[in-house]
Structure formats: C-alpha cells, structure tokens
Scaffold this motif. Sequence first.
Motif, PDB file in Angstrom:
ATOM      1  N   ASP A  57       0.809  -1.046  -0.042  1.00 64.82           N
ATOM      2  CA  ASP A  57      -0.074   0.028  -0.149  1.00 64.82           C
ATOM      3  C   ASP A  57       0.694   1.322  -0.018  1.00 64.82           C
ATOM      4  N   ALA A  58       2.024   1.275   0.761  1.00 62.50           N
ATOM      5  CA  ALA A  58       2.908   2.562   0.945  1.00 62.50           C
ATOM      6  C   ALA A  58       3.485   2.719  -0.356  1.00 62.50           C
ATOM      7  N   THR A  59       3.853   1.457  -1.057  1.00 60.62           N
ATOM      8  CA  THR A  59       4.394   1.582  -2.521  1.00 60.62           C
ATOM      9  C   THR A  59       3.505   2.352  -3.451  1.00 60.62           C
ATOM     10  N   MET A  60       2.267   1.861  -3.462  1.00 62.26           N
ATOM     11  CA  MET A  60       1.373   2.436  -4.392  1.00 62.26           C
ATOM     12  C   MET A  60       1.047   3.932  -4.187  1.00 62.26           C
ATOM     13  N   LYS A  61       1.044   4.462  -2.685  1.00 64.33           N
ATOM     14  CA  LYS A  61       0.852   5.721  -2.283  1.00 64.33           C
ATOM     15  C   LYS A  61       2.204   6.473  -2.904  1.00 64.33           C
ATOM     16  N   ARG A  62       3.252   5.986  -2.592  1.00 62.40           N
ATOM     17  CA  ARG A  62       4.470   6.803  -3.062  1.00 62.40           C
ATOM     18  C   ARG A  62       4.791   6.970  -4.403  1.00 62.40           C
ATOM     19  N   LYS A  63       4.493   5.920  -5.261  1.00 61.75           N
ATOM     20  CA  LYS A  63       4.733   6.108  -6.522  1.00 61.75           C
ATOM     21  C   LYS A  63       3.543   6.293  -7.383  1.00 61.75           C
ATOM     22  N   ASN A  64       2.338   6.613  -6.772  1.00 58.54           N
ATOM     23  CA  ASN A  64       1.257   7.118  -7.527  1.00 58.54           C
ATOM     24  C   ASN A  64       0.716   5.936  -8.430  1.00 58.54           C
ATOM     25  N   ILE A  65       0.785   4.786  -7.994  1.00 55.85           N
ATOM     26  CA  ILE A  65       0.283   3.767  -9.126  1.00 55.85           C
ATOM     27  C   ILE A  65      -0.672   2.884  -8.267  1.00 55.85           C
ATOM     28  N   GLU A  66      -1.376   1.920  -9.031  1.00 54.70           N
ATOM     29  CA  GLU A  66      -2.421   1.254  -8.652  1.00 54.70           C
ATOM     30  C   GLU A  66      -1.987  -0.338  -9.181  1.00 54.70           C
ATOM     31  N   ILE A  67      -1.622  -1.170  -8.280  1.00 54.51           N
ATOM     32  CA  ILE A  67      -1.566  -2.513  -8.621  1.00 54.51           C
ATOM     33  C   ILE A  67      -2.540  -3.476  -7.896  1.00 54.51           C
ATOM     34  N   PRO A  68      -3.043  -4.567  -8.443  1.00 54.47           N
ATOM     35  CA  PRO A  68      -3.734  -5.501  -7.398  1.00 54.47           C
ATOM     36  C   PRO A  68      -3.394  -5.725  -6.089  1.00 54.47           C
ATOM     37  N   GLN A  69      -4.295  -5.466  -5.260  1.00 53.15           N
ATOM     38  CA  GLN A  69      -3.888  -5.581  -3.789  1.00 53.15           C
ATOM     39  C   GLN A  69      -5.152  -6.261  -2.999  1.00 53.15           C
ATOM     40  N   PRO A  70      -4.937  -7.311  -2.351  1.00 49.19           N
ATOM     41  CA  PRO A  70      -5.828  -8.188  -1.478  1.00 49.19           C
ATOM     42  C   PRO A  70      -6.143  -7.213  -0.398  1.00 49.19           C
ATOM     43  N   SER A  71      -7.267  -7.457   0.082  1.00 46.24           N
ATOM     44  CA  SER A  71      -7.736  -6.622   1.348  1.00 46.24           C
ATOM     45  C   SER A  71      -6.846  -7.872   2.714  1.00 46.24           C
ATOM     46  N   TYR A  72      -6.730  -6.956   3.653  1.00 45.79           N
ATOM     47  CA  TYR A  72      -5.689  -7.738   4.591  1.00 45.79           C
ATOM     48  C   TYR A  72      -6.009  -7.319   6.052  1.00 45.79           C
ATOM     49  N   GLU A  73      -5.776  -8.145   6.936  1.00 52.53           N
ATOM     50  CA  GLU A  73      -6.112  -7.935   8.393  1.00 52.53           C
ATOM     51  C   GLU A  73      -5.216  -8.660   9.234  1.00 52.53           C
ATOM     52  N   VAL A  74      -4.892  -8.324  10.466  1.00 51.37           N
ATOM     53  CA  VAL A  74      -4.289  -9.228  11.543  1.00 51.37           C
ATOM     54  C   VAL A  74      -5.014  -9.596  12.632  1.00 51.37           C
ATOM     55  N   PHE A  75      -5.205 -10.849  12.896  1.00 55.76           N
ATOM     56  CA  PHE A  75      -6.162 -11.143  14.173  1.00 55.76           C
ATOM     57  C   PHE A  75      -5.216 -11.198  15.361  1.00 55.76           C
ATOM     58  N   GLU A  76      -5.720 -10.429  16.329  1.00 55.11           N
ATOM     59  CA  GLU A  76      -5.112 -10.252  17.700  1.00 55.11           C
ATOM     60  C   GLU A  76      -5.282 -11.340  18.694  1.00 55.11           C
ATOM     61  N   HIS A  77      -5.500 -12.262  18.124  1.00 49.83           N
ATOM     62  CA  HIS A  77      -5.945 -13.501  19.113  1.00 49.83           C
ATOM     63  C   HIS A  77      -6.557 -12.990  20.390  1.00 49.83           C
ATOM     64  N   ALA A  78      -7.968 -12.455  20.110  1.00 47.47           N
ATOM     65  CA  ALA A  78      -8.831 -12.432  21.250  1.00 47.47           C
ATOM     66  C   ALA A  78      -9.431 -13.811  21.667  1.00 47.47           C
ATOM     67  N   ASN A  79     -10.541 -14.277  20.961  1.00 45.11           N
ATOM     68  CA  ASN A  79     -10.969 -15.521  21.058  1.00 45.11           C
ATOM     69  C   ASN A  79     -11.591 -16.037  19.850  1.00 45.11           C
ATOM     70  N   LEU A  80     -12.164 -17.238  19.906  1.00 44.34           N
ATOM     71  CA  LEU A  80     -12.580 -17.858  18.567  1.00 44.34           C
ATOM     72  C   LEU A  80     -13.759 -17.161  17.978  1.00 44.34           C
ATOM     73  N   ALA A  81     -14.605 -16.821  19.005  1.00 49.77           N
ATOM     74  CA  ALA A  81     -15.826 -16.029  18.578  1.00 49.77           C
ATOM     75  C   ALA A  81     -15.484 -14.820  17.760  1.00 49.77           C
ATOM     76  N   ARG A  82     -14.436 -14.097  18.150  1.00 48.33           N
ATOM     77  CA  ARG A  82     -13.966 -12.764  17.382  1.00 48.33           C
ATOM     78  C   ARG A  82     -13.498 -13.392  16.354  1.00 48.33           C
ATOM     79  N   LEU A  83     -12.574 -14.275  15.932  1.00 48.42           N
ATOM     80  CA  LEU A  83     -12.110 -14.893  14.895  1.00 48.42           C
ATOM     81  C   LEU A  83     -13.194 -15.230  13.813  1.00 48.42           C
ATOM     82  N   GLU A  84     -14.110 -15.991  14.196  1.00 53.04           N
ATOM     83  CA  GLU A  84     -15.291 -16.123  13.256  1.00 53.04           C
ATOM     84  C   GLU A  84     -15.894 -15.092  12.959  1.00 53.04           C
ATOM     85  N   GLN A  85     -16.128 -13.999  13.748  1.00 47.82           N
ATOM     86  CA  GLN A  85     -16.667 -12.568  13.252  1.00 47.82           C
ATOM     87  C   GLN A  85     -15.977 -12.039  12.052  1.00 47.82           C
TER      88      GLN A  85
END
Length: 274
Positions: A57-85
Amino acid sequence: MTNNAHHIVFANEKGGTGKSTTAVHVAVALAYQGHKVGIIDLDPRQRTSYRYLENRDATMKRKNIEIPQPSYEVFEHANLARLEQLIERMSHGTDFLLFDTPGRDDKYARFVATRANTLVTPINDSFVDFDLIGQVDPETFKVRKLSFYAELIWEARKARAKADGTTIDWVVLRNRTQYVEAHNMKRIVAALTELSQRVGFRIIPGLSERVIYRELFPAGLTMLDKQHLGRLATSHLAARQELRELIKHLALPQTAQRSPGDDEPSFPKPKLVA
C-alpha cells in the motif's frame, strides 16, 4: 464458517518454510486474475504477510500507482468468536480468503486448518520438516508412523466428509528446493510419496530459495509486478514461471491459466492512478 469464499490455509507448525512469502504471492496472483481476495494474518507478533501488504500500500501511494491488492487484516488472538466474526466479515463478497498461520502450535491455526477448503503445508526438502507430518526409519527412510499434525488433519478431513460431504484438499508444497543435495532429495520425495498414499495429500512444487523474495518485501512487491521491478534477470523470470506453476497445481476453483509455455501470465496490467 461461511461458504461465500474459498478458504486457503497456509499452515505448518514450524517456521522458515516460506509460508508468508507463498501466501502473499498466491494472494496477489489471484488478485491479478481479477478475483476478490482477502488474507488474514494469524501471527500478531511477526505479522509478516500483514506487513508485506502494508508495504505494498505504501509503495502504491509513494509511486502514485495502482496494482492489484488483496484486502488484509491481522487477528490479535482475542477469542474464537472474534476470529469467526472476522472471517465472516472478510468472506463476504470475497472469492478467496487466505490465512497465514504462525510457525508453531496455535489453537487458532488449528481452527482454520481443520475448516479449510484448501490446506497448504509448505515444507523444505529436509527430514527436519518432514517430521511434522511423518516419522521415518533412520536406516531405510521408510515411513514408520504419522505425526500428530498429520493425524489431526486426517481426522479433520474425515469429520468434514461426514458432516457436510466435502473434504479438505490437503496440499504439501515443496518449497526452497534449490540447494538440497540430490540423494537426500530422492529420499524426501520417496517418503512424501509413500505418506501421501496413506493420508491422501497432494504434493506440488513450490518456490525455490531466491534472494529476490527477501528484497521485494520492503516495497511489498511480488514477482508479478514486473513493470516496477526493472529489468528482470533470467532467475527472476524462472521465479515467475514457478509461481504460475504453483497456482496451476493448486487447482483452485474459478482460476484460469494460460499454457505453461506462454511468456506472460494472464493478468491485467497495473494502471496509473489518475
């Protein structure tokens, strides 16, 4: 888990097998094909795949380009219910949802692994890595028994087949094969083949050990972003071919490939941001 997305889990209870690099490259390759792709990083300490795509994302912003990018998240290990959500939210409107798991025994990694559509276990051509899925005789190198991890996946596949009539497509991915001594490689391949016939996983070729993968991380680029990589060496072209072969052998639903002899993959070109 929702059935809106095909779930691809990259799991191996040890580090150094190239899980994150492979997961990110597969995710970006699928995005280049026009699929809606998401990736959940289940390692909140290292968060390698998350940082990789954050750098992208930072490279796209810095170079003013658009390349295919998946959505992404990091799971902070709260509990299984949060993971399922989180899984439910990211699966909505998504074709493929990938999971990058930590290289250790982890209850959240087990949870997604036993509920995957495609389970990818990258291993190096080493009996240290092979020990994750099976134990061999020290003299004959014949498989003596399944490991705990292989038994876990075996039982999960049986449970899934009984519950909903589907099964987990378990794929063992041979990564980093370039510097392995040939005689040892033959023993590894023979042991993998024997074990695959027992438990039903598929063996496919992965990515070789190449410095370029480590060099691409700070910019979040992949071997498919050739417009922004400069002149590619022969080894880099070989790496792109490896990735095409990997995607083809994963045999994912709704993925179309050109023939292996084509010089370019069937991905749309990146666009400059207006």
